[in-house]
Motif scaffolding. Structure first.
Motif, short mmCIF file in Angstrom:
data_model
loop_
_atom_site.label_atom_id
_atom_site.label_comp_id
_atom_site.label_asym_id
_atom_site.label_seq_id
_atom_site.Cartn_x
_atom_site.Cartn_y
_atom_site.Cartn_z
N ALA A 11 40.97 31.85 35.12
CA ALA A 11 39.62 32.01 35.67
C ALA A 11 38.65 31.08 34.95
O ALA A 11 38.60 31.05 33.71
N ALA A 12 37.88 30.30 35.71
CA ALA A 12 36.89 29.40 35.14
C ALA A 12 35.61 30.19 34.86
O ALA A 12 35.00 30.73 35.79
N TRP A 23 31.00 34.21 35.97
CA TRP A 23 32.25 33.91 36.66
C TRP A 23 31.87 33.44 38.06
O TRP A 23 31.75 34.25 38.99
N PRO A 24 31.65 32.16 38.26
CA PRO A 24 31.10 31.67 39.54
C PRO A 24 31.96 32.02 40.75
O PRO A 24 31.42 32.37 41.81
N GLU A 25 33.28 31.91 40.62
CA GLU A 25 34.15 32.15 41.78
C GLU A 25 33.96 33.55 42.35
O GLU A 25 34.00 33.74 43.57
N GLU A 128 36.60 51.14 32.29
CA GLU A 128 36.86 49.70 32.29
C GLU A 128 36.94 49.24 33.74
O GLU A 128 37.12 50.06 34.65
N LEU A 129 36.81 47.94 33.95
CA LEU A 129 36.82 47.39 35.30
C LEU A 129 37.91 46.33 35.42
O LEU A 129 37.80 45.25 34.84
N PRO A 130 38.99 46.63 36.16
CA PRO A 130 39.98 45.58 36.43
C PRO A 130 39.49 44.67 37.55
O PRO A 130 39.06 45.15 38.61
N ALA A 131 39.53 43.38 37.30
CA ALA A 131 39.17 42.37 38.30
C ALA A 131 40.15 41.22 38.12
O ALA A 131 39.80 40.19 37.56
N PRO A 132 41.41 41.41 38.54
CA PRO A 132 42.47 40.46 38.25
C PRO A 132 42.06 39.01 38.53
O PRO A 132 41.39 38.76 39.55
N PRO A 133 42.37 38.11 37.61
CA PRO A 133 43.25 38.26 36.45
C PRO A 133 42.55 38.77 35.18
O PRO A 133 43.14 38.72 34.10
N LEU A 134 41.32 39.26 35.30
CA LEU A 134 40.57 39.71 34.12
C LEU A 134 40.40 41.23 34.12
O LEU A 134 40.48 41.88 35.16
N THR A 135 40.15 41.77 32.94
CA THR A 135 39.78 43.17 32.78
C THR A 135 38.56 43.23 31.88
O THR A 135 38.53 42.62 30.81
N HIS A 138 34.77 47.69 26.99
CA HIS A 138 33.82 47.61 25.88
C HIS A 138 34.45 47.05 24.61
O HIS A 138 33.93 46.11 24.00
N ILE A 139 35.57 47.62 24.19
CA ILE A 139 36.18 47.25 22.92
C ILE A 139 37.53 46.58 23.18
O ILE A 139 38.35 47.09 23.94
N ALA A 140 37.75 45.44 22.54
CA ALA A 140 39.00 44.70 22.70
C ALA A 140 40.19 45.54 22.27
O ALA A 140 40.10 46.33 21.32
N ARG A 141 41.31 45.36 22.97
CA ARG A 141 42.55 46.04 22.63
C ARG A 141 43.59 45.02 22.18
O ARG A 141 43.79 44.00 22.85
N ARG A 142 44.22 45.30 21.09
CA ARG A 142 45.28 44.41 20.61
C ARG A 142 46.39 44.34 21.66
O ARG A 142 46.78 45.35 22.24
N GLY A 143 46.87 43.14 21.89
CA GLY A 143 47.94 42.95 22.86
C GLY A 143 47.45 42.72 24.28
O GLY A 143 48.25 42.39 25.15
N ALA A 144 46.15 42.89 24.52
CA ALA A 144 45.62 42.68 25.87
C ALA A 144 45.56 41.19 26.18
O ALA A 144 45.56 40.34 25.29
N SER A 145 45.49 40.88 27.47
CA SER A 145 45.37 39.49 27.91
C SER A 145 44.43 39.44 29.11
O SER A 145 44.38 40.37 29.90
N GLY A 146 43.68 38.35 29.22
CA GLY A 146 42.69 38.26 30.28
C GLY A 146 41.58 39.27 30.10
O GLY A 146 41.04 39.80 31.07
N GLU A 147 41.19 39.50 28.86
CA GLU A 147 40.26 40.59 28.52
C GLU A 147 38.86 40.06 28.23
O GLU A 147 38.69 39.09 27.49
#
Length: 221
Positions: A11-12, A23-25, A128-135, A138-147
Motif C-alpha cells: 500500500a502506498a 492512504w490515497p488509494e 481494530e479495523l482490518p482494511a487489507p492489506p493493512l490493519t 492502537h498498540i502494535a503487536r509483535r509478529g504483526a504485518s501490514g500494521e
C-alpha cells in the motif's frame, strides 16, 4: 503541507507533516492519540494547570488535513480522549466541531488504553479495523504485518549544525508504521527507548514531522 511517501504491505502511504497518515488509494486519513480534553483531565486530577486550548488546536489541525485531502474515511487510532470522563466533559463547541468534521464521511474510533471510544458521538467503535492489506489498531503487536498503530507517541532527535532538534516522528519498517501523537500537549517517547527498538526492525526509518517531513535512519542506542 507536504508528506513523505512510503510503501507498507504493497500500500502506498504518505506520512504527513502534521502527523497524520494518508492512504490515497482508499481515501483513508488516519490520526492517533488526539488526547482531547487533556487539560480538563489534568486539572480534575489536581495536576499543573495547562492552557485549555489543546482540543481546539488539535481539531483545527485535523480540520486542515480534512480540507486539504477530502478523505472518504477517517480512522482515529485510539486515545482520542485523555480518558473516558474527558470524552463526556467535551464542551459543546468541540462536539459541534467534531460533528461537522464527521459529516459526509466514514469515521472509525479505535479503542485505546486511555479511552474506550466516545459512545455519545457517531461513527463506528471498534477494537481494530482490518482494511487489507493493512490493519489499524492502537498498540502494535509483535509478529504483526501490514500494521498501522499509535500509542507510543514516538519522537526523534536530529543534530543540525551543532544544534539538536527533537520532533514527533513516524516509525516505519517493512511490517508496520507507528504514528506520532496528533494531539497538542501530548509529549512523546524517544525512539531509542527499548519499547520501540524492540518492535522496529533493523533498517527502520524515523520520519520527522514538520513543514517538510524528514526521513532519517531510526536512532538506536
Amino acid at each position: 503541507m507536504s508528506g513523505h511517501v512510503f510503501t507498507l504491505a504493497g500500500a502506498a502511504l504518505e506520512a504527513r507533516g502534521s502527523g497524520a497518515l494518508w492512504w490515497p488509494e482508499r481515501g483513508i486519513l488516519a490520526v492517533s492519540d488526539l488526547h482531547l480534553g487533556r487539560s480538563e483531565r489534568v486539572a480534575r486530577l489536581g495536576g499543573a494547570l495547562l492552557p485549555p486550548y489543546e482540543s481546539a488546536a488539535t481539531l483545527a489541525r485535523l480540520e486542515a488535513e480534512i480540507a486539504a485531502l477530502a478523505p472518504r474515511s477517517v480512522v482515529c487510532l485510539g486515545d482520542s480522549f485523555d480518558d473516558d470522563a474527558a470524552g463526556h466533559a467535551l464542551d459543546e463547541k468541540a462536539r459541534l466541531w467534531l460533528t461537522r468534521l464527521m459529516a459526509g464521511r466514514s469515521w472509525t474510533w479505535i479503542a485505546g488504553n486511555h479511552d474506550p471510544g466516545p459512545p455519545a458521538l457517531g461513527g463506528s467503535h471498534l477494537a481494530e479495523l482490518p482494511a487489507p492489506p493493512l490493519t489499524f489498531r492502537h498498540i502494535a503487536r509483535r509478529g504483526a504485518s501490514g500494521e498501522v498503530s499509535g500509542h507510543y507517541h514516538p519522537k526523534a532527535r536530529l543534530a543540525l549544525g551543532g544544534r539538536s532538534l527533537t520532533r514527533p516522528c513516524f516509525l516505519v519498517d517493512r511490517k508496520r508504521v507507528i504514528l506520532p501523537a496528533f494531539g497538542a500537549y501530548t509529549g512523546g517517547l524517544d525512539c531509542r527507548d527499548p519499547a520501540l527498538t524492540g518492535l522496529m526492525q533493523k533498517g527502520a526509518l524515523a520520519i520527522l514531522t514538520g513543514p517538510r517531513p524528514h526521513p532519517i535512519p531510526m536512532p538506536r542506542r
